[in-house]
Design a protein around this motif. Structure first.
Motif, short mmCIF file in Angstrom:
data_model
loop_
_atom_site.label_atom_id
_atom_site.label_comp_id
_atom_site.label_asym_id
_atom_site.label_seq_id
_atom_site.Cartn_x
_atom_site.Cartn_y
_atom_site.Cartn_z
N PHE A 164 7.86 2.58 -26.43
CA PHE A 164 7.85 3.49 -27.57
C PHE A 164 9.05 3.20 -28.45
O PHE A 164 10.07 2.71 -27.98
N GLU A 165 8.92 3.56 -29.73
CA GLU A 165 10.06 3.48 -30.64
C GLU A 165 10.05 4.72 -31.51
O GLU A 165 8.99 5.12 -32.03
N PHE A 166 11.21 5.35 -31.63
CA PHE A 166 11.39 6.55 -32.43
C PHE A 166 12.55 6.33 -33.38
O PHE A 166 13.50 5.63 -33.06
N ARG A 167 12.48 6.96 -34.55
CA ARG A 167 13.55 6.84 -35.55
C ARG A 167 13.95 8.22 -36.05
O ARG A 167 13.10 9.10 -36.23
N GLN A 211 11.13 15.50 -26.14
CA GLN A 211 12.50 15.46 -25.60
C GLN A 211 13.47 14.96 -26.67
O GLN A 211 14.52 15.55 -26.89
N LEU A 212 13.12 13.89 -27.34
CA LEU A 212 14.01 13.32 -28.34
C LEU A 212 14.09 14.18 -29.59
O LEU A 212 15.17 14.34 -30.17
N ASP A 213 12.98 14.76 -30.03
CA ASP A 213 13.01 15.66 -31.18
C ASP A 213 13.96 16.83 -30.92
O ASP A 213 14.70 17.24 -31.80
N ARG A 214 13.96 17.35 -29.71
CA ARG A 214 14.85 18.45 -29.35
C ARG A 214 16.31 18.01 -29.44
O ARG A 214 17.16 18.74 -29.93
N LEU A 215 16.60 16.81 -28.97
CA LEU A 215 17.98 16.31 -28.98
C LEU A 215 18.47 15.98 -30.38
O LEU A 215 19.66 16.11 -30.68
N PHE A 216 17.57 15.53 -31.25
CA PHE A 216 17.98 15.07 -32.57
C PHE A 216 17.68 16.08 -33.67
O PHE A 216 17.59 15.71 -34.83
N LYS A 217 17.55 17.36 -33.34
CA LYS A 217 17.24 18.37 -34.35
C LYS A 217 18.46 18.86 -35.11
O LYS A 217 18.33 19.56 -36.09
N THR A 218 19.67 18.47 -34.68
CA THR A 218 20.89 18.90 -35.37
C THR A 218 21.03 18.18 -36.70
O THR A 218 20.30 17.25 -37.01
#
Length: 107
Positions: free
Chosen positions: A4-7, A58-65
């Motif tokens: 997977f790749e997320f940005r 999981q990543l959306d939660r971590l990068f919501k700041t």
């Protein structure tokens, strides 16, 4: 095996590289490198198929700041079937090592 790749948006590049965990330990390896200003890219290689939406959540939660407060980084995660809790722990360790303690381990 899936990849997977997320940005995500980010601020200025991180100051250094970080590595936490060891993939061969039955755990999870997180490699972090400085990225281009304004961008964070996360590449995941996982041994467990069908969990793309779990990784996304999981990543959306971590990068919501606020993106401007996060360093621009390239993250490579090599998973050995790690649970979301272990993922969160390893990412928190990586961000602490980057010196991003003001956001309590959040990127």
């Amino acid at each position: 095996m899936e990849k997977f790749e997320f940005r995500y948006s980010a601020g200025q590049p991180a100051a250094r590289r970080v590595m936490v965990g060891v993939v061969g330990s039955g755990d999870l390896e997180v490699l972090v490198e400085p990225g281009p200003a304004g961008h964070t890219r996360i590449r995941i290689t996982t041994s467990v198929d069908g969990f793309g939406r779990v990784w996304q959540a999981q990543l959306d939660r971590l990068f919501k700041t606020d993106a401007s407060t996060r360093p621009a980084i390239e993250i490579e995660i090599n998973d050995f079937g790690a649970t979301p809790g272990v993922v969160g722990l390893r990412l928190a360790q990586a961000f602490e090592m980057l010196g991003d303690t003001g956001s309590r381990g959040q990127p």
